[in-house]
Design an enzyme around this catalytic site. Structure first.
Site, PDB file in Angstrom:
ATOM      1  N   GLY A  29       5.731   7.434   1.692  1.00 44.57           N
ATOM      2  CA  GLY A  29       6.460   7.737   0.042  1.00 44.57           C
ATOM      3  C   GLY A  29       6.683   6.849  -0.738  1.00 44.57           C
ATOM      4  O   GLY A  29       6.397   4.773  -0.434  1.00 44.57           O
ATOM      5  N   TYR A  30       7.309   6.935  -1.979  1.00 49.05           N
ATOM      6  CA  TYR A  30       7.197   5.922  -3.309  1.00 49.05           C
ATOM      7  C   TYR A  30       8.585   5.803  -3.709  1.00 49.05           C
ATOM      8  O   TYR A  30       9.771   6.603  -3.324  1.00 49.05           O
ATOM      9  CB  TYR A  30       6.254   6.398  -4.122  1.00 49.05           C
ATOM     10  CG  TYR A  30       5.257   6.480  -3.655  1.00 49.05           C
ATOM     11  CD1 TYR A  30       4.447   5.913  -4.070  1.00 49.05           C
ATOM     12  CD2 TYR A  30       4.512   7.573  -2.917  1.00 49.05           C
ATOM     13  CE1 TYR A  30       3.028   5.750  -3.894  1.00 49.05           C
ATOM     14  CE2 TYR A  30       3.405   7.947  -2.947  1.00 49.05           C
ATOM     15  CZ  TYR A  30       2.044   6.632  -3.297  1.00 49.05           C
ATOM     16  OH  TYR A  30       0.693   6.756  -2.849  1.00 49.05           O
TER      17      TYR A  30
END
Length: 153
Positions: A29-30
């Site tokens: 994820g970011y």
């Protein structure tokens, strides 16, 4: 300074599958997905990583990756708005490693191959399963896929 030089390709066929020597499930994820910098958290198998990448300059960009405890990575993934799910397959050809990402979930059906190079002009094997290059197409950046999945194109 860590410099990542990488080319990304679509695949023409499944002829790469018998060549796979290792496969690993990845959740990533970011925490930040701005074009100037991305901050990624990843759980790869039993390991956690935090990665900071700079803005692309052609097929090059700064990249800094640090191992972190997997428990921390799992907690950080909870802070990410969207988490990518993929299996990374490794294929070695003539001393080069292709990382083939087979996406799941909302990106199901997308399979891309990446190869890291020593320089932007370095030669690399081009097996029959290697298709169109999409290195400069931002839609195929993992950070973009987390915001606008392949299934929505």
């Amino acid at each position: 300074m860590a410099l990542e030089i990488e080319r990304k390709f679509l695949l023409n066929n499944d002829n790469w599958r018998p060549l796979v020597h290792k496969s690993t499930r990845i959740a990533q994820g970011y925490l930040n997905a701005e074009p100037e910098r991305t901050v990624r958290v990843r759980v790869k198998g039993d390991s956690g990583f935090l990665t900071i990448k700079g803005k692309n300059d052609g097929i090059s960009r700064l990249e800094f990756e640090y191992p972190i405890p997997v428990a921390d990575a799992l907690d950080l993934l909870k802070l990410c708005p969207n988490v990518l799910d993929k299996t990374r397959h490794l294929v070695n050809i003539d001393g080069h490693t292709f990382e083939i990402d087979e996406f799941h979930g909302l990106n199901d059906g997308l399979i891309v191959a990446e190869i890291e190079l020593e320089s932007e002009t370095a030669s690399y094997p081009q097996p029959d399963w290697l298709g169109d290059e999409v290195s400069g197409d931002a839609r195929y950046y993992n950070s973009a896929l987390s915001e606008k999945p392949f299934s929505s194109w």
